[in-house]
Write an enzyme that holds these catalytic residues in place. Structure first.
Site, PDB file in Angstrom:
ATOM      1  N   GLU A 110       0.820  -1.207   0.000  1.00 50.27           N
ATOM      2  CA  GLU A 110       0.000   0.000   0.000  1.00 50.27           C
ATOM      3  C   GLU A 110       0.856   1.259   0.000  1.00 50.27           C
ATOM      4  O   GLU A 110       1.660   1.468   0.915  1.00 50.27           O
ATOM      5  CB  GLU A 110      -0.898   0.014   1.240  1.00 50.27           C
ATOM      6  CG  GLU A 110      -1.744   1.268   1.365  1.00 50.27           C
ATOM      7  CD  GLU A 110      -2.488   1.346   2.690  1.00 50.27           C
ATOM      8  OE1 GLU A 110      -3.473   2.092   2.764  1.00 50.27           O
ATOM      9  OE2 GLU A 110      -2.065   0.669   3.650  1.00 50.27           O
ATOM     10  N   ASP A 153      -5.541   2.790  -1.295  1.00 50.28           N
ATOM     11  CA  ASP A 153      -6.264   3.584  -0.312  1.00 50.28           C
ATOM     12  C   ASP A 153      -6.498   4.963  -0.916  1.00 50.28           C
ATOM     13  O   ASP A 153      -5.547   5.716  -1.160  1.00 50.28           O
ATOM     14  CB  ASP A 153      -5.450   3.670   0.978  1.00 50.28           C
ATOM     15  CG  ASP A 153      -6.201   4.338   2.110  1.00 50.28           C
ATOM     16  OD1 ASP A 153      -6.861   5.367   1.860  1.00 50.28           O
ATOM     17  OD2 ASP A 153      -6.127   3.843   3.250  1.00 50.28           O
ATOM     18  N   GLN A 173      -9.481   1.068  -0.083  1.00 47.69           N
ATOM     19  CA  GLN A 173      -9.856   1.635   1.205  1.00 47.69           C
ATOM     20  C   GLN A 173     -10.287   3.081   1.008  1.00 47.69           C
ATOM     21  O   GLN A 173      -9.835   3.757   0.075  1.00 47.69           O
ATOM     22  CB  GLN A 173      -8.700   1.554   2.208  1.00 47.69           C
ATOM     23  CG  GLN A 173      -8.423   0.140   2.685  1.00 47.69           C
ATOM     24  CD  GLN A 173      -7.250   0.049   3.645  1.00 47.69           C
ATOM     25  OE1 GLN A 173      -6.249   0.735   3.491  1.00 47.69           O
ATOM     26  NE2 GLN A 173      -7.360  -0.825   4.639  1.00 47.69           N
ATOM     27  N   GLU A 190     -11.583   2.557   6.291  1.00 51.10           N
ATOM     28  CA  GLU A 190     -10.496   2.810   7.246  1.00 51.10           C
ATOM     29  C   GLU A 190     -10.515   4.283   7.650  1.00 51.10           C
ATOM     30  O   GLU A 190      -9.693   5.081   7.213  1.00 51.10           O
ATOM     31  CB  GLU A 190      -9.141   2.422   6.640  1.00 51.10           C
ATOM     32  CG  GLU A 190      -8.035   2.372   7.689  1.00 51.10           C
ATOM     33  CD  GLU A 190      -6.677   2.025   7.117  1.00 51.10           C
ATOM     34  OE1 GLU A 190      -5.926   1.291   7.781  1.00 51.10           O
ATOM     35  OE2 GLU A 190      -6.361   2.486   5.999  1.00 51.10           O
TER      36      GLU A 190
END
Length: 261
Positions: free
Chosen positions: A143, A178, A206, A242
């Site tokens: 990530e 993300d 995310q 998240e």
């Protein structure tokens, strides 16, 4: 239909960790993710997960020595033995929890470190870990993380992550995208989604509001638009929530009903 997973490390802070499985299920989540489940034995986590009727879809491999603020070991030369032990622990939990994805953190760049040496170490460690994970039926994720939240983190951009995945060339190594981090570092989120989702290299998404990392209906990023793009691109993976709720977790879920409508 888009699939949303509650992040139990950030959501439901009003409950003890193991109680968050039931809380997420009560709000209609079919999947959950978390950062580090290792404080509780895997059997205890599985018991709560099964009782709630939710799937564990993601957690992180051990980050190193948490007390020293370490954020992963995968790109740190000289720490290979610790990295491998952490991967073995993560795969043991993944097997016990029937969890298909494990996020492997790269780590912080030490002062004076050679980025090329770190990149070489990163690729070699991920190659080893992907082979170990393949036999367990687990996909590993890397990530890109913004350097405002984690100053000095090794991996920051989507193109860097995809280059690593392509170089390692393991079928079970993918990118965890993300959109909160992506917006802060690069912006142009729609273009990034259209560029990378069709490659098949994105294994997990995310979301969080930008810049405060609260509910996705707060802040500068229009998730109504983003969810429309994901439907257009026929994204079928999980979307991890998240974020840190601005108030009570359940009270802040109005965005979820709208996203599912």
């Amino acid at each position: 239909m888009l699939k949303f997973a509650a992040n139990l490390s950030m959501m439901y802070p009003e409950h003890a960790f193991l109680d968050r499985y039931a809380a997420a299920a009560a709000d209609g989540f079919a999947g959950v993710e978390c950062m580090f489940p290792y404080e509780a034995p895997a059997a205890f986590v599985r018991e709560r997960m099964d009782a709630a009727g939710v799937a564990q879809v993601l957690f992180n491999a051990p980050p190193g020595v948490a007390g020293r603020g370490e954020r992963g070991l995968a790109a740190l030369p000289g720490r290979q033995a610790e990295f491998q032990a952490g991967i073995e622990q993560a795969l043991s939990y993944a097997t016990a929890l029937a969890c298909p994805n494990v996020h492997v953190m790269a780590g912080l760049v030490p002062d004076g470190a050679s980025r090329q040496a770190m990149l070489d170490c990163y690729r070699a460690n991920l190659d080893w870990a992907a082979r170990e994970a393949r036999s367990a039926g687990v996909t590993l994720l890397i990530e890109p993380i913004n350097t405002r939240d984690i100053p000095g983190y090794f991996l920051n951009r989507q193109d860097e992550a995809h280059a690593v995945v392509q170089a390692v060339n393991a079928p079970n190594l993918k990118v965890q995208m993300d959109l909160y981090h992506c917006q802060i570092v690069e912006g142009d989120v729609t273009t990034r989604l259209r560029q990378y989702l069709p490659t098949g290299r994105v294994g997990h998404l995310q979301i969080a509001g930008v810049p405060l990392r609260q509910e996705p209906d707060r802040g500068e990023l229009d998730y109504g638009w983003v969810f429309g793009v994901l439907r257009e691109l026929q994204y079928a993976g999980w979307i991890g929530c998240e974020y840190r709720p601005a108030g009570g977790t359940s009270a802040g879920l109005r965005w979820l009903a709208a996203a599912r409508a």
